[in-house]
Motif scaffolding. Structure first.
Motif, mmCIF file in Angstrom:
data_model
loop_
_atom_site.group_PDB
_atom_site.id
_atom_site.type_symbol
_atom_site.label_atom_id
_atom_site.label_comp_id
_atom_site.label_asym_id
_atom_site.label_seq_id
_atom_site.Cartn_x
_atom_site.Cartn_y
_atom_site.Cartn_z
ATOM 1 N N ILE A 90 -7.271 -2.725 1.675
ATOM 2 C CA ILE A 90 -7.445 -3.497 0.441
ATOM 3 C C ILE A 90 -6.204 -4.339 0.157
ATOM 4 C CG2 ILE A 90 -7.800 -3.311 -2.047
ATOM 5 C CD1 ILE A 90 -9.496 -0.839 -1.481
ATOM 6 N N ARG A 128 -7.549 3.240 3.182
ATOM 7 C CA ARG A 128 -8.138 2.419 2.120
ATOM 8 C C ARG A 128 -7.134 1.454 1.498
ATOM 9 N NH1 ARG A 128 -10.407 7.553 -1.045
ATOM 10 N NH2 ARG A 128 -8.454 8.317 -0.108
ATOM 11 N N SER A 129 -5.993 1.969 1.093
ATOM 12 C CA SER A 129 -5.022 1.112 0.419
ATOM 13 C C SER A 129 -4.497 0.024 1.339
ATOM 14 C CB SER A 129 -3.857 1.948 -0.127
ATOM 15 O OG SER A 129 -3.156 2.590 0.926
ATOM 16 N N PHE A 167 -14.822 -3.479 -6.811
ATOM 17 C CA PHE A 167 -13.424 -3.309 -7.199
ATOM 18 C C PHE A 167 -12.644 -4.603 -6.993
ATOM 19 C CE2 PHE A 167 -9.105 -1.861 -5.649
ATOM 20 C CZ PHE A 167 -8.580 -1.654 -6.928
ATOM 21 N N THR A 185 -16.112 -0.991 -2.972
ATOM 22 C CA THR A 185 -14.935 -1.814 -2.684
ATOM 23 C C THR A 185 -15.166 -3.256 -3.116
ATOM 24 O OG1 THR A 185 -14.405 -0.431 -0.768
ATOM 25 C CG2 THR A 185 -13.347 -2.591 -0.895
ATOM 26 N N LEU A 233 -12.680 5.277 -3.830
ATOM 27 C CA LEU A 233 -13.489 4.644 -2.792
ATOM 28 C C LEU A 233 -13.789 5.618 -1.661
ATOM 29 C CD1 LEU A 233 -11.589 1.236 -2.582
ATOM 30 C CD2 LEU A 233 -13.754 1.697 -3.754
ATOM 31 N N CYS A 274 -6.938 3.501 -5.538
ATOM 32 C CA CYS A 274 -8.102 3.266 -4.682
ATOM 33 C C CYS A 274 -8.758 4.557 -4.213
ATOM 34 C CB CYS A 274 -7.691 2.452 -3.449
ATOM 35 S SG CYS A 274 -6.912 0.872 -3.823
ATOM 36 N N LEU A 327 -1.123 -0.740 -4.342
ATOM 37 C CA LEU A 327 -2.457 -0.157 -4.227
ATOM 38 C C LEU A 327 -2.327 1.155 -3.475
ATOM 39 C CD1 LEU A 327 -3.250 -3.600 -3.315
ATOM 40 C CD2 LEU A 327 -5.036 -2.595 -4.701
ATOM 41 N N CYS A 377 -3.886 5.000 -2.055
ATOM 42 C CA CYS A 377 -4.945 5.952 -1.733
ATOM 43 C C CYS A 377 -4.259 7.292 -1.467
ATOM 44 C CB CYS A 377 -5.786 5.484 -0.545
ATOM 45 S SG CYS A 377 -4.876 5.265 1.003
ATOM 46 N N SER A 427 0.852 -1.185 0.000
ATOM 47 C CA SER A 427 0.000 0.000 0.000
ATOM 48 C C SER A 427 0.889 1.236 0.000
ATOM 49 C CB SER A 427 -0.916 0.002 1.222
ATOM 50 O OG SER A 427 -0.147 0.143 2.414
#
Length: 304
Positions: free
Chosen positions: A280, A276-277, A241, A238, A209, A206, A268, A270, A189
């Motif tokens: 995820i 978020r990242s 995705f 999400t 989101l 991301c 990933l 954000c 991330s």
């Protein structure tokens, strides 16, 4: 040394792919020694045969300038020790080698350039044969290596092979069950405001989101916190995705592995790289691990 270590001698014309073959062997778990003078081959064999030595498969790459010494004799002596020895000789047509030297702009080790080499003594001239053109250098080297080629167990013509095909050919010849090189895969991330990771191979944004940063009770925590993770993964966007991302990754990873990639980084991102990242990335790592992939997860900007 019966039942002991295995040896591969990598020889052949300069520009025919010795380095690529050596890298392929190293990826297969062989211990590779590059540009080893033939008179040291016996010393390496003695070292490997010592009680407690852990090396079981050793690849010795003979460089061009060492062929003045008797590589054929060194190979014969190694075989007389009852060692498992295979010699792979890499060859290629002269026109292909000339083109490769033109493309890389490297000088052939036996090529003196536009001016003939000047030796101080006749003995020196005989000890260091040289050529005044690339074609002459290739043909001279081919002549010098004729005896080595004759003693080879495997001769590979690399004229029509790219680096991936040569690697596959080496694997077919010198790999064994379970030797398939493993691709090291990382899921990470990051925060876009800190820059996109330069080592990322696949980057997914991301930032579209919903952001838990704007939820007061979640803002102090990171995506590793169950509350934040459940909130992010519970968003309908999400779910959609991740639902589309996983089949894409499942189809790409085997292709990267087939192409011989040693490292793959899936990034990933954000905005800040904390919520978020992170959530995820953890979820993608979990799903890929469940699918049988060997990988690890890291969070570059989680502490910022």
């Amino acid at each position: 040394m019966a039942g002991g270590p295995e040896f591969v001698i990598v020889a052949g014309l300069s520009g025919a792919g010795r380095s690529t073959a050596a890298n392929a062997l190293e990826d297969l778990g062989w211990f590779v020694i590059d540009n080893l003078p033939p008179h040291l081959i016996g010393d390496v064999a003695d070292m490997v045969a010592r009680p407690g030595a852990r090396l079981r498969r050793v690849a010795l790459v003979a460089g061009t300038r060492e062929y003045r010494e008797d590589l054929v004799t060194a190979i014969s002596q190694l075989r007389e020790l009852n060692a498992a020895v295979r010699v792979v000789y890499l060859d290629a047509p002269t026109d292909v080698l000339v083109r490769r030297y033109d493309d890389t702009r490297r000088r052939h080790p036996l090529h003196t350039g536009d001016q003939p080499a000047i030796a101080d003594t006749p003995e020196q001239a005989m000890a260091e044969p040289v050529a005044e053109s690339v074609i002459d250098a290739i043909e001279l080297e081919r002549e010098l290596l004729a005896d080595v080629r004759e003693t080879a167990d495997v001769v590979i013509d690399t004229g029509d092979l790219n680096v991936h095909e040569l690697r596959d050919r080496v694997h077919d010849e010198f790999g064994s069950t379970g030797d398939e090189p493993q691709m090291r895969t990382a899921v990470m991330s990051f925060g876009y405001k800190h820059g996109v990771p330069p080592d990322a191979d696949l980057v997914f944004d991301c930032r579209f989101l919903p952001n838990p940063h704007w939820v007061p009770e979640l803002r102090p925590f990171t995506g590793l916190h169950p509350g934040v993770s459940n909130w992010v993964l519970g968003q309908p966007a999400t779910g959609t995705f991740v639902e589309h991302l996983m089949p894409l990754l499942e189809s790409l990873l085997p292709s990267y592995r087939t192409e011989g990639k040693s490292y793959l980084t899936i990034a990933l991102g954000c905005t800040g790289g904390r919520h978020r990242s992170v959530a995820i990335a953890e979820e993608v790592t979990r799903l890929l691990a469940e699918a049988g992939h060997d990988l690890h997860c890291r969070h570059r900007d989680i502490a910022r």
